[in-house]
Design an enzyme around this catalytic site. Structure first.
Site, short mmCIF file in Angstrom:
data_model
loop_
_atom_site.label_atom_id
_atom_site.label_comp_id
_atom_site.label_asym_id
_atom_site.label_seq_id
_atom_site.Cartn_x
_atom_site.Cartn_y
_atom_site.Cartn_z
N TYR A 56 -1.82 -1.36 10.52
CA TYR A 56 -1.93 -1.23 9.01
C TYR A 56 -0.29 -0.72 8.32
O TYR A 56 0.00 -1.23 7.64
CB TYR A 56 -3.29 -0.28 8.60
CG TYR A 56 -3.23 -0.65 7.16
CD1 TYR A 56 -4.01 -1.88 6.80
CD2 TYR A 56 -3.02 0.44 5.96
CE1 TYR A 56 -4.15 -2.02 5.41
CE2 TYR A 56 -3.28 0.09 4.91
CZ TYR A 56 -3.79 -1.29 4.35
OH TYR A 56 -4.17 -1.42 3.05
N SER A 92 0.78 -1.37 -0.19
CA SER A 92 0.10 0.03 0.16
C SER A 92 0.84 1.23 -0.01
O SER A 92 1.88 1.06 0.64
CB SER A 92 -0.87 0.10 1.36
OG SER A 92 -1.54 1.14 1.44
#
Ligand SMILES: NC(=O)c1ccc[n+]([C@@H]2O[C@H](COP(=O)([O-])OP(=O)(O)OC[C@H]3O[C@@H](n4cnc5c(N)ncnc54)[C@H](OP(=O)(O)O)[C@@H]3O)[C@@H](O)[C@H]2O)c1
Length: 261
Positions: free
Chosen positions: A150, A137
């Site tokens: 995350y 990401s």
């Protein structure tokens, strides 16, 4: 026929990888928890492209299930692509959220990938062919208050992938590894997480089709970090130049805006 195993194939970016790879002539092993979704996708790809799809139901937060998928990788007649895509986001500050969700995120985003990648590379290195795509990401280059686990797991995934890239290169191997780093992408991700998409301007949203096209198009070049979209490429370049205190200030503001905790 080339063969690809895709985790998190029941929705979003993973299902899009399945559709694009099937259109390129790949047979597939589809991995996720929701069997009905995987069966429906398998039927769709058989009808649309005549490709065979094996459905492998597994919870990648479970040690036993991960071991089962790794064993399947070792036993497959061939393996051309492994797409480590399964993942999810959580909402809220680490110390306010349920610990089980945070532990599971590390299991799915880190431990499962460690094991599946090991099983795949063992055979790819031996045959000197194949590619591993790790869906990381843009969060792997940024920080966000409300997304500690995350960001940490996606930073890990970028560094892990670059480490593998160096090891493969220094061995003269033709095996490719890629960390695909999308920004905000339309999928079920933000519904699962409970985030309102309206807090992010429309111009920053990508389609899963575009993200997967960019990934597959970059594979022949062997580029290890792939960031779809010029906005995100510039953001990542810019962030590398920004002093840390300013990054922290922005991360707290972004966390408030995105997570609303
Ligand atoms: N969407 C974005 O904005 C965005 C941006 C950057 C990176 N990413 C990354 O892209 C990847 C795919 O996300 P997406 O956007 O496509 O989200 P999505 O539409 O919610 O799909 C997530 C997939 O992961 C699977 N999954 C989740 N937990 C799992 C578990 N414990 N075991 C097995 N499978 C599991 C889900 O399947 P089941 O529920 O059926 O198990 C589903 O197939 C993730 O790694 C995410 O971090 C997404």
């Amino acid at each position: 026929m080339p063969l690809a195993l895709i985790t998190g194939a029941s929705a979003g970016i993973g299902a899009t990888f399945a559709r694009q790879l099937a259109a390129q002539g790949c047979d597939l092993v589809l991995v996720a928890r929701r069997e009905d979704r995987l069966q429906a996708l398998a039927a769709e790809l058989l009808a649309a492209h005549g490709r065979h799809c094996e459905v492998l139901v597994a919870d990648l937060a479970s040690d036993a299930d991960v071991a089962r998928v790794a064993a399947r990788i070792a036993a497959l007649p061939r393996l051309d692509y492994l797409v480590n895509n399964a993942g999810f986001g959580t909402k809220g500050k680490y110390f306010h959220t349920d610990l089980a969700g945070q532990v599971n995120m590390h299991r799915v985003h880190v431990l499962a990938i460690v094991q599946l990648t090991h099983a795949a590379l063992r055979r790819m290195v031996e045959t000197n062919s194949g590619a591993i795509i790790n869906v990381a990401s843009v969060a792997g280059f940024t920080l966000s208050a409300g997304g500690a686990s995350y960001s940490a797991t996606k930073h890990w995934l970028n560094v892990f992938t670059e480490g593998l890239y160096l090891e493969l290169r220094s061995s003269g191997s033709a095996v490719k590894v890629q960390a695909l780093c999308p920004g905000f992408t339309y999928s079920e991700f933000h519904d699962v997480m409970g985030m309102d998409r309206a807090v992010v301007p429309k111009s920053w949203w990508l389609s899963a089709d575009f993200v997967v096209q960019e990934s597959l198009a970059a594979l022949p070049s062997g580029r290890v970090i792939v960031i779809p979209g010029f906005r995100y490429r510039w953001l990542v370049r810019l962030l590398a130049l920004v002093p840390r205190p300013l990054i922290y200030w922005g991360a707290i503001r972004a966390g408030r805006r995105m997570r609303r905790d």
